[in-house]
Design an enzyme around this catalytic site. Sequence first.
Site, PDB file in Angstrom:
ATOM      1  N   HIS A 275       0.832  -1.200   0.000  1.00 50.02           N
ATOM      2  CA  HIS A 275       0.000   0.000   0.000  1.00 50.02           C
ATOM      3  C   HIS A 275       0.873   1.259   0.000  1.00 50.02           C
ATOM      4  O   HIS A 275       0.700   2.150  -0.844  1.00 50.02           O
ATOM      5  CB  HIS A 275      -0.911  -0.015   1.223  1.00 50.02           C
ATOM      6  N   GLU A 276       1.797   1.319   0.933  1.00 51.88           N
ATOM      7  CA  GLU A 276       2.632   2.522   1.029  1.00 51.88           C
ATOM      8  C   GLU A 276       3.548   2.662  -0.186  1.00 51.88           C
ATOM      9  O   GLU A 276       3.827   3.776  -0.634  1.00 51.88           O
ATOM     10  CB  GLU A 276       3.452   2.500   2.325  1.00 51.88           C
TER      11      GLU A 276
END
Length: 555
Positions: free
Chosen positions: A371-372
């Site tokens: 995600h990051e």
Amino acid sequence: YSTWMGQHERLYAAYQAIADGDEYGSLSPAQRKSVDNALRDFRLAGVALPAADKARYGEIKARLSELGARFGENVLDATNSWRKQVTAEQLAGLPDTALALAAQAAQREGLEGYLISLEFPSYSPVLTYCDDAALRREVYEANSTRASDQGPQAGQWDNARVMAEILDLRRQLAELLGFDNYADLSLATKMADSPTQVIEFLEELAEKSVPQARAEWQQLCDFARDQHGVYRLNAWDVNYYAEKFKQQRYEVSQEDIRPYLPVSRVLPGLFDVVHRLYGVTVQEVEDFDRYHEDVRLFNLLRDGQPIARFYLDLYARAHKQGGAWMDSCRIRREARDGLQLPVAYLVCNFSPPIADSPALLTHDELTTLFHEFGHGLHHMLTRQTVASVSGINGVAWDAVELPSQFLENWCWEPGALAFISGHHETGEPLPRQLLDKMLAARNFQSAMMMVRQLEFALFDFLLHASWQGGDDATIQAQMDSVRQRVAVVPTPDFNRFQNSFSHIFAGGYAAGYYSYKWAEVLSADAYSRFEEDGIFNADTGRAFLEEILLSLIHI
């Protein structure tokens, strides 16, 4: 300073002259977007207000900055101050990795036995695996009452007055600018057209999710009663019995998967996914000035040439802000001395290496990392040279989560997990049998998770849309009202989640937490193309790069 810049009438006039002039049509799309955004932001900074209102605007912005910082500091102080020394008997049921982490924490403090804290890798295993219900309750209460008038630190670092003042000032700010409320003001820079549209979007999701969430909750209650003789599930029991229910139904847990996800295998796997999709490679930089020994630095290369770099700070530690996030260190832009390359930093709070054992991730942590990194790619792969619309800059807040949630999909694909995973001792990829169980359990209690996110999103948006003044009781009443509509898990009276809801009181998500769900819909639509064409189809990857990562400024 930003307020002074935003209210600078001569600078505003210069931008307006560009927009009104003949040269506007010859500007690039990025330059036009930059001018348009600047004019919008001048107006939102009160450039057209009377002098007295301009001064008041500046006072409000300065005070809000101070209060946001204080809110975050109170949460961090409350998190850092709670520690509990425990015995092995009290931690019965915890997996070996969590026990080793607690033992290591105690050793660092010069204590005997085990030490647990409110850092996520420490308290989460207690709520999920610990057989001692009294200890689970103690940890749950300490975590859910941080920076409030309840719990073991009642009255210390209490954010009640901070929240009320923040809401009062946001309301005043919106009214100064001619908006009905802060939710209206928030949407001036987002995709959504109106508060009504946002509320209808969230309520539609609730309408579809709440019945299923109630069914899932009943199934969990039935399991706890029939299999364990527990006739009432408290909030601190939910994760514990949900994990047991999941293991009974699917015969899989996060701990079964952890040995196959060492960071030393996951990172090259992540970089391989990115290479296959976008044709870029990642190369580590060994010699650099670091702020902590855990921090690593990487270059992003295309055709052997650096196009960006990023810092990676993966592990939880004392006094480090909790959660996971990406942000920009430098922006790709045309500077006086040439092209400045973008630099990102990616921060997580994963379980660190323990003694001689490597850092092993849960599957949840794997998806957080992807995600990051999705955010990071949005920032680093940009081709823009105009700073205000380069990378994540200038992107509507309710679209900015699209690239991050999109990349999570590869954490569930067998074709990707074949090289993302590898047993930390044997190198064996995640076994097909275990993978099948994990995939079967993917949507376990997903409706319960959905309504929890809707609870946060509705609370945030309705609070900012309806705030007319009040105190912590007014805020609690709004939370209680939302919970009555969408929550299925009973919440104890002492719970003060809102007092540590940093996303909306110390971050950029005020009247914008709905963005996670909004962008999740966009992400699902985009990923369906890969499901049709193949998850590593280079043409589809190039299309996503061109049409989404490089074009979100046009939304």
